[in-house]
Design an enzyme around this catalytic site. Structure first.
Site, short mmCIF file in Angstrom:
data_model
loop_
_atom_site.label_atom_id
_atom_site.label_comp_id
_atom_site.label_asym_id
_atom_site.label_seq_id
_atom_site.Cartn_x
_atom_site.Cartn_y
_atom_site.Cartn_z
N GLU A 75 -9.49 -2.10 5.33
CA GLU A 75 -10.12 -1.82 6.61
C GLU A 75 -11.33 -2.74 6.82
OE1 GLU A 75 -8.32 -0.17 8.46
OE2 GLU A 75 -8.05 1.94 7.96
N ASN A 92 -7.22 -2.81 14.26
CA ASN A 92 -8.61 -3.12 13.90
C ASN A 92 -8.71 -4.38 13.03
OD1 ASN A 92 -7.62 -2.29 11.45
ND2 ASN A 92 -8.96 -0.52 11.23
N HIS A 110 -6.98 -4.88 10.18
CA HIS A 110 -6.74 -4.69 8.75
C HIS A 110 -5.47 -5.40 8.29
CE1 HIS A 110 -4.45 -0.59 9.37
NE2 HIS A 110 -3.60 -1.59 9.39
N ASP A 156 0.81 -1.21 0.00
CA ASP A 156 0.00 0.00 0.00
C ASP A 156 0.85 1.27 0.00
OD1 ASP A 156 0.95 -0.36 2.59
OD2 ASP A 156 -1.00 -0.87 3.42
P1 PGA Z 1 2.49 -1.41 12.52
O1 PGA Z 1 1.34 -1.42 11.44
O2 PGA Z 1 3.48 -2.45 12.11
O3 PGA Z 1 3.06 -0.03 12.47
O4 PGA Z 1 1.86 -1.75 13.84
C1 PGA Z 1 0.82 -2.64 11.00
C2 PGA Z 1 -0.41 -2.42 10.16
O5 PGA Z 1 -1.11 -1.42 10.35
O6 PGA Z 1 -0.68 -3.27 9.28
#
Ligand code: PGA
Length: 237
Positions: free
Chosen positions: A143, A136, A138, A70
């Site tokens: 999302e 959450n 994702h 992404d």
């Molecule tokens: P993070 O993000 O490694 O910064 O916790 C992971 C994600 O949002 O997929």
């Protein structure tokens, strides 16, 4: 949907983070040694210790291609928190790939850019996909509520996602509101997936994956239907 899905998840709980990331490094190394050519890569704080190990290793990706999950929409590529900048700094500068692909967050038409990226993904087989997990649930920036058959698309980021990522910016206001993300169907086409979930904040999402039902409300739960997933975590669920 049934609660009793036979899962192929291989869960490895490793309390010591150094050992956990050593193991993650070895999973990547094994994939490379076994001939994986196309790597799906991820950004986020979770990946930093892994990329640190790869940077300081003798692994050679110059015959491989990479595809990132992404990118933020509207953030200049030169901004240190753009995912292209993150990847260059954390990995590509020291470990170049034959070709590295990310969605172009500066495209004038993000939807057309999402379509271009989807075409690219349709033309390649991902041998390996690296995944983090959002608080959450994702994966990528898919999302909660994203259809499991989604392709690359423009997404409006949830407030909780922006708050979670605000730690990388000066303020919440600076966190972009939209992103382009690889869809769940592309992630599921990868032959092998390594999911890393570290820290208490990830417990609800990981618990949902390990104990809950498969639901679009918690995107990570789709991984129960993938035949080859390794989950590395420091959490005892
Ligand atoms: P993070 O993000 O490694 O910064 O916790 C992971 C994600 O949002 O997929």
């Amino acid at each position: 949907m049934s609660n009793h899905i036979k899962t192929e998840l291989k869960i490895e709980t490793i309390n010591d983070l150094g050992a956990l990331y050593d193991r993650a490094f070895n999973v990547v190394k094994n994939a490379l040694d076994k001939g994986s050519k196309n790597f799906g890569l991820a950004t986020g704080g979770t990946m930093l210790p892994l990329y640190d190990r790869i940077r300081n290793s003798d692994l050679d990706f110059t015959q491989c291609k990479s595809v990132n999950l992404d990118e933020y929409v509207g953030l200049p590529k030169a901004h240190p928190e753009s995912y292209i900048a993150f990847m260059k700094q954390q990995l590509f500068h020291d470990k170049p790939f034959k070709k590295s692909n990310l969605p172009n967050g500066e495209a004038v038409d993000p939807h057309a850019e999402a379509a271009r990226y989807e075409m690219l993904l349709q033309q390649m087989t991902l041998d390996f996909q690296l995944l983090g997990i959002g608080e959450n649930g994702h994966i990528g920036f898919n999302e909660p509520g994203t259809p499991f058959d989604s392709e690359t698309h423009v997404v409006e980021l949830e407030e909780s996602t922006r708050i979670a990522n605000a730690r990388f910016f000066n303020s919440l206001n600076e966190v972009p509101t939209e992103a382009i993300t690889m869809g769940i169907s592309s992630i599921m086409r990868a032959k092998q997936i390594l999911l890393i979930a570290v820290g208490e904040k990830k417990r609800p999402a990981l618990e949902a994956l390990l104990k809950g039902e498969v639901t679009e409300e918690i995107p990570v739960t789709i991984l129960k239907k993938h035949p080859n997933v390794i989950v590395l975590t420091d959490l005892v669920i």
